[in-house]
Write a protein that holds these residues in place. Structure first.
Motif, PDB file in Angstrom:
ATOM      1  N   PRO A 185       0.813  -1.226   0.000  1.00 12.60           N
ATOM      2  CA  PRO A 185       0.000   0.000   0.000  1.00 12.60           C
ATOM      3  C   PRO A 185       0.847   1.278   0.000  1.00 12.60           C
ATOM      4  O   PRO A 185       0.443   2.277  -0.607  1.00 12.60           O
ATOM      5  N   GLU A 186       2.006   1.248   0.621  1.00 16.01           N
ATOM      6  CA  GLU A 186       2.844   2.452   0.643  1.00 16.01           C
ATOM      7  C   GLU A 186       3.487   2.767  -0.705  1.00 16.01           C
ATOM      8  O   GLU A 186       4.092   3.833  -0.869  1.00 16.01           O
ATOM      9  N   ASN A 187       3.342   1.869  -1.658  1.00 15.16           N
ATOM     10  CA  ASN A 187       3.803   2.163  -3.021  1.00 15.16           C
ATOM     11  C   ASN A 187       2.777   2.972  -3.807  1.00 15.16           C
ATOM     12  O   ASN A 187       3.027   3.355  -4.951  1.00 15.16           O
ATOM     13  N   THR A 188       1.631   3.218  -3.209  1.00 15.09           N
ATOM     14  CA  THR A 188       0.601   4.049  -3.843  1.00 15.09           C
ATOM     15  C   THR A 188       1.127   5.451  -4.076  1.00 15.09           C
ATOM     16  O   THR A 188       1.857   6.008  -3.257  1.00 15.09           O
ATOM     17  N   GLY A 189       0.745   6.022  -5.217  1.00 13.72           N
ATOM     18  CA  GLY A 189       1.145   7.386  -5.518  1.00 13.72           C
ATOM     19  C   GLY A 189       1.276   7.599  -6.998  1.00 13.72           C
ATOM     20  O   GLY A 189       0.859   6.765  -7.809  1.00 13.72           O
ATOM     21  N   VAL A 190       1.842   8.728  -7.348  1.00 14.65           N
ATOM     22  CA  VAL A 190       2.087   9.066  -8.743  1.00 14.65           C
ATOM     23  C   VAL A 190       3.538   8.719  -9.080  1.00 14.65           C
ATOM     24  O   VAL A 190       4.454   9.053  -8.327  1.00 14.65           O
ATOM     25  N   TYR A 191       3.696   8.049 -10.201  1.00 18.69           N
ATOM     26  CA  TYR A 191       5.025   7.665 -10.672  1.00 18.69           C
ATOM     27  C   TYR A 191       5.393   8.508 -11.881  1.00 18.69           C
ATOM     28  O   TYR A 191       4.594   8.658 -12.813  1.00 18.69           O
ATOM     29  N   TYR A 192       6.588   9.051 -11.829  1.00 19.95           N
ATOM     30  CA  TYR A 192       7.070   9.914 -12.894  1.00 19.95           C
ATOM     31  C   TYR A 192       8.287   9.312 -13.576  1.00 19.95           C
ATOM     32  O   TYR A 192       9.181   8.767 -12.923  1.00 19.95           O
ATOM     33  N   CYS A 193       8.305   9.465 -14.867  1.00 16.88           N
ATOM     34  CA  CYS A 193       9.465   9.149 -15.675  1.00 16.88           C
ATOM     35  C   CYS A 193      10.245  10.447 -15.884  1.00 16.88           C
ATOM     36  O   CYS A 193       9.627  11.496 -16.110  1.00 16.88           O
ATOM     37  N   SER A 194      11.566  10.368 -15.822  1.00 17.60           N
ATOM     38  CA  SER A 194      12.377  11.572 -15.947  1.00 17.60           C
ATOM     39  C   SER A 194      13.588  11.288 -16.816  1.00 17.60           C
ATOM     40  O   SER A 194      14.035  10.149 -16.920  1.00 17.60           O
ATOM     41  N   GLY A 195      14.125  12.355 -17.429  1.00 14.37           N
ATOM     42  CA  GLY A 195      15.267  12.153 -18.308  1.00 14.37           C
ATOM     43  C   GLY A 195      16.269  13.289 -18.221  1.00 14.37           C
ATOM     44  O   GLY A 195      15.922  14.418 -17.868  1.00 14.37           O
ATOM     45  N   ASP A 196      17.519  12.954 -18.523  1.00 15.69           N
ATOM     46  CA  ASP A 196      18.569  13.975 -18.541  1.00 15.69           C
ATOM     47  C   ASP A 196      19.707  13.511 -19.433  1.00 15.69           C
ATOM     48  O   ASP A 196      19.979  12.305 -19.534  1.00 15.69           O
ATOM     49  N   THR A 197      20.396  14.485 -20.030  1.00 16.59           N
ATOM     50  CA  THR A 197      21.523  14.152 -20.888  1.00 16.59           C
ATOM     51  C   THR A 197      22.787  13.807 -20.092  1.00 16.59           C
ATOM     52  O   THR A 197      23.784  13.365 -20.668  1.00 16.59           O
ATOM     53  N   ASN A 198      22.772  14.022 -18.796  1.00 22.97           N
ATOM     54  CA  ASN A 198      23.835  13.504 -17.938  1.00 22.97           C
ATOM     55  C   ASN A 198      23.541  12.025 -17.728  1.00 22.97           C
ATOM     56  O   ASN A 198      22.656  11.674 -16.963  1.00 22.97           O
ATOM     57  N   TYR A 199      24.237  11.160 -18.415  1.00 24.27           N
ATOM     58  CA  TYR A 199      23.845   9.755 -18.487  1.00 24.27           C
ATOM     59  C   TYR A 199      24.460   8.874 -17.417  1.00 24.27           C
ATOM     60  O   TYR A 199      24.359   7.658 -17.479  1.00 24.27           O
ATOM     61  N   PHE A 200      25.108   9.480 -16.409  1.00 29.98           N
ATOM     62  CA  PHE A 200      25.747   8.669 -15.376  1.00 29.98           C
ATOM     63  C   PHE A 200      24.819   8.288 -14.237  1.00 29.98           C
ATOM     64  O   PHE A 200      25.198   7.495 -13.387  1.00 29.98           O
ATOM     65  N   CYS A 201      23.614   8.849 -14.170  1.00 25.79           N
ATOM     66  CA  CYS A 201      22.689   8.563 -13.064  1.00 25.79           C
ATOM     67  C   CYS A 201      23.329   8.871 -11.702  1.00 25.79           C
ATOM     68  O   CYS A 201      22.964   8.248 -10.699  1.00 25.79           O
ATOM     69  N   SER A 202      24.237   9.800 -11.657  1.00 22.65           N
ATOM     70  CA  SER A 202      25.034   9.987 -10.441  1.00 22.65           C
ATOM     71  C   SER A 202      24.208  10.463  -9.248  1.00 22.65           C
ATOM     72  O   SER A 202      24.504  10.092  -8.123  1.00 22.65           O
ATOM     73  N   ASP A 203      23.209  11.264  -9.454  1.00 24.21           N
ATOM     74  CA  ASP A 203      22.381  11.757  -8.344  1.00 24.21           C
ATOM     75  C   ASP A 203      20.915  11.422  -8.614  1.00 24.21           C
ATOM     76  O   ASP A 203      20.031  12.247  -8.367  1.00 24.21           O
ATOM     77  N   PHE A 204      20.655  10.240  -9.097  1.00 23.62           N
ATOM     78  CA  PHE A 204      19.338   9.896  -9.621  1.00 23.62           C
ATOM     79  C   PHE A 204      18.230   9.949  -8.592  1.00 23.62           C
ATOM     80  O   PHE A 204      17.062   9.991  -8.940  1.00 23.62           O
ATOM     81  N   GLU A 205      18.566   9.920  -7.309  1.00 20.24           N
ATOM     82  CA  GLU A 205      17.521   9.925  -6.286  1.00 20.24           C
ATOM     83  C   GLU A 205      16.957  11.317  -6.024  1.00 20.24           C
ATOM     84  O   GLU A 205      15.975  11.443  -5.285  1.00 20.24           O
ATOM     85  N   TYR A 206      17.550  12.319  -6.672  1.00 17.17           N
ATOM     86  CA  TYR A 206      17.117  13.693  -6.441  1.00 17.17           C
ATOM     87  C   TYR A 206      16.478  14.276  -7.688  1.00 17.17           C
ATOM     88  O   TYR A 206      17.070  14.238  -8.770  1.00 17.17           O
ATOM     89  N   PRO A 207      15.268  14.830  -7.565  1.00 16.99           N
ATOM     90  CA  PRO A 207      14.589  15.386  -8.741  1.00 16.99           C
ATOM     91  C   PRO A 207      15.421  16.417  -9.497  1.00 16.99           C
ATOM     92  O   PRO A 207      15.308  16.526 -10.715  1.00 16.99           O
ATOM     93  N   ARG A 208      16.267  17.166  -8.797  1.00 23.00           N
ATOM     94  CA  ARG A 208      17.027  18.231  -9.461  1.00 23.00           C
ATOM     95  C   ARG A 208      18.002  17.690 -10.491  1.00 23.00           C
ATOM     96  O   ARG A 208      18.498  18.430 -11.334  1.00 23.00           O
ATOM     97  N   PHE A 209      18.289  16.387 -10.413  1.00 26.05           N
ATOM     98  CA  PHE A 209      19.231  15.789 -11.369  1.00 26.05           C
ATOM     99  C   PHE A 209      18.641  15.738 -12.779  1.00 26.05           C
ATOM    100  O   PHE A 209      19.378  15.735 -13.770  1.00 26.05           O
ATOM    101  N   PHE A 210      17.328  15.691 -12.877  1.00 27.07           N
ATOM    102  CA  PHE A 210      16.675  15.472 -14.169  1.00 27.07           C
ATOM    103  C   PHE A 210      16.043  16.750 -14.702  1.00 27.07           C
ATOM    104  O   PHE A 210      15.347  17.454 -13.988  1.00 27.07           O
ATOM    105  N   GLU A 211      16.252  16.979 -15.985  1.00 30.82           N
ATOM    106  CA  GLU A 211      15.703  18.179 -16.613  1.00 30.82           C
ATOM    107  C   GLU A 211      14.316  17.943 -17.210  1.00 30.82           C
ATOM    108  O   GLU A 211      13.497  18.856 -17.263  1.00 30.82           O
ATOM    109  N   TYR A 212      14.060  16.710 -17.636  1.00 36.26           N
ATOM    110  CA  TYR A 212      12.829  16.446 -18.380  1.00 36.26           C
ATOM    111  C   TYR A 212      11.942  15.488 -17.598  1.00 36.26           C
ATOM    112  O   TYR A 212      12.431  14.533 -16.999  1.00 36.26           O
TER     113      TYR A 212
END
Length: 126
Positions: free
Chosen positions: A88-115
């Motif tokens: 039940p705690e997985n309930t919510g809105v899921y977003y797909c995000s993208g960025d040209t920085n392809y290393f996923c270095s800070d992927f847990e933070y929304p600011r890492f992704f531009e799109y």
């Protein structure tokens, strides 16, 4: 124009599975990363997983390890998030995000992704 479109959400019972899809368009090369975020009601958006499209390297937040799997189909320009043993705690809105920085270095933070996609609702309930 860069565009990310999520699909595959819906209602699922606890313990069930869902596969989310993110259709990607507009990137001119394979040097980019796609991430998935979860936003529970009243909570901040949090990173779940990320994949580097060029080499397929995957990264997971601690909460996602063992239950969620990110993958890509380069021929279809689509990234998937397979979610198993949903709670039940997985309930919510899921977003797909993208960025040209392809290393996923800070992927847990929304600011890492531009799109960002528009988000899709997942409800885990009996």
């Amino acid at each position: 124009q860069l565009r990310l479109v999520e699909s595959g959400g819906g209602l699922v019972q606890p313990g069930g599975s869902l596969r989310l899809s993110c259709a990607v368009s507009g990137f001119t090369s394979d040097y980019y990363a796609i991430g998935w975020f979860h936003q529970a009601p009243g909570q901040d958006r949090e990173g779940i997983s990320c994949i580097s499209i060029k080499d397929g390297k995957t990264y997971y937040a601690h909460s996602a390890k063992g239950r969620f799997t990110i993958s890509r189909d380069n021929a279809k320009n689509t990234v998937y998030l397979q979610m198993n043993s949903l709670k039940p705690e997985n309930t919510g809105v899921y977003y797909c995000s993208g960025d040209t920085n392809y290393f996923c270095s800070d992927f847990e933070y929304p600011r890492f992704f531009e799109y960002w996609g528009q988000g899709i609702q997942v409800t885990v309930s009996s």
